[in-house]
Design a protein around this motif. Structure first.
Motif, PDB file in Angstrom:
ATOM      1  N   TYR A   1      -8.956 -12.899   0.343  1.00  0.00           N
ATOM      2  CA  TYR A   1      -9.047 -12.523  -0.947  1.00  0.00           C
ATOM      3  C   TYR A   1     -10.467 -12.298  -1.536  1.00  0.00           C
ATOM      4  O   TYR A   1     -10.836 -11.508  -1.954  1.00  0.00           O
ATOM      5  N   ALA A   2     -11.344 -13.126  -0.920  1.00  0.00           N
ATOM      6  CA  ALA A   2     -12.591 -13.246  -1.531  1.00  0.00           C
ATOM      7  C   ALA A   2     -13.484 -11.922  -0.944  1.00  0.00           C
ATOM      8  O   ALA A   2     -14.310 -11.298  -1.444  1.00  0.00           O
ATOM      9  N   HIS A   3     -12.983 -11.553   0.586  1.00  0.00           N
ATOM     10  CA  HIS A   3     -13.635 -10.336   1.175  1.00  0.00           C
ATOM     11  C   HIS A   3     -13.024  -9.230   0.569  1.00  0.00           C
ATOM     12  O   HIS A   3     -13.948  -8.405   0.343  1.00  0.00           O
ATOM     13  N   MET A   4     -11.785  -9.221   0.143  1.00  0.00           N
ATOM     14  CA  MET A   4     -11.261  -8.090  -0.359  1.00  0.00           C
ATOM     15  C   MET A   4     -11.880  -7.725  -1.912  1.00  0.00           C
ATOM     16  O   MET A   4     -12.526  -6.831  -2.125  1.00  0.00           O
ATOM     17  N   PHE A   5     -12.139  -8.935  -2.519  1.00  0.00           N
ATOM     18  CA  PHE A   5     -13.139  -8.767  -3.741  1.00  0.00           C
ATOM     19  C   PHE A   5     -14.537  -8.331  -3.549  1.00  0.00           C
ATOM     20  O   PHE A   5     -14.908  -7.477  -4.256  1.00  0.00           O
ATOM     21  N   TYR A   6     -15.223  -8.729  -2.606  1.00  0.00           N
ATOM     22  CA  TYR A   6     -16.434  -8.214  -2.059  1.00  0.00           C
ATOM     23  C   TYR A   6     -16.300  -6.668  -1.869  1.00  0.00           C
ATOM     24  O   TYR A   6     -17.251  -5.829  -2.250  1.00  0.00           O
ATOM     25  N   TYR A   7     -15.430  -6.308  -1.101  1.00  0.00           N
ATOM     26  CA  TYR A   7     -14.929  -5.008  -0.391  1.00  0.00           C
ATOM     27  C   TYR A   7     -14.909  -3.968  -1.730  1.00  0.00           C
ATOM     28  O   TYR A   7     -15.483  -2.901  -1.863  1.00  0.00           O
ATOM     29  N   PHE A   8     -14.228  -4.412  -2.708  1.00  0.00           N
ATOM     30  CA  PHE A   8     -13.675  -3.518  -3.715  1.00  0.00           C
ATOM     31  C   PHE A   8     -15.109  -3.425  -4.805  1.00  0.00           C
ATOM     32  O   PHE A   8     -15.071  -2.190  -5.047  1.00  0.00           O
ATOM     33  N   THR A   9     -15.749  -4.344  -5.061  1.00  0.00           N
ATOM     34  CA  THR A   9     -16.826  -4.480  -5.816  1.00  0.00           C
ATOM     35  C   THR A   9     -18.114  -3.846  -5.293  1.00  0.00           C
ATOM     36  O   THR A   9     -18.789  -2.838  -5.787  1.00  0.00           O
ATOM     37  N   THR A  10     -18.393  -3.973  -3.973  1.00  0.00           N
ATOM     38  CA  THR A  10     -19.512  -3.837  -3.290  1.00  0.00           C
ATOM     39  C   THR A  10     -19.517  -2.339  -2.287  1.00  0.00           C
ATOM     40  O   THR A  10     -20.570  -1.749  -2.775  1.00  0.00           O
ATOM     41  N   VAL A  11     -18.351  -2.326  -1.593  1.00  0.00           N
ATOM     42  CA  VAL A  11     -18.422  -1.138  -1.145  1.00  0.00           C
ATOM     43  C   VAL A  11     -17.820  -0.009  -1.620  1.00  0.00           C
ATOM     44  O   VAL A  11     -18.380   1.049  -1.560  1.00  0.00           O
TER      45      VAL A  11
END
Length: 67
Positions: A33-43
């Motif tokens: 979930y933390a990586h998904m949040f990073y991906y959605f916001t940063t990438v």
């Protein structure tokens, strides 16, 4: 799960599988979930509130699945 969530979760999976560096990046996070949040916001550049809503929808769908 909403269709938008489903599409973005599939995109996230493709991102992870597209490059070993992306898979290694994911392993540096405590949770998927933390990586998904990073991906959605940063990438992807989504707003944090939007990204969190997508993550929450995905998590709720997983929790609703029978064992």
């Amino acid at each position: 799960m909403r269709s938008e969530t489903s599409m973005l979760v599939k995109q996230h999976m493709q991102y992870i599988l597209s490059d070993p560096a992306n898979a290694a990046e994911m392993r540096t996070f405590d949770t998927l979930y933390a990586h998904m949040f990073y991906y959605f916001t940063t990438v992807l550049g989504l707003l944090p509130d939007t990204a969190q809503g997508i993550v929450d929808d995905f998590e709720a769908d997983l929790m609703a699945q029978p064992d």
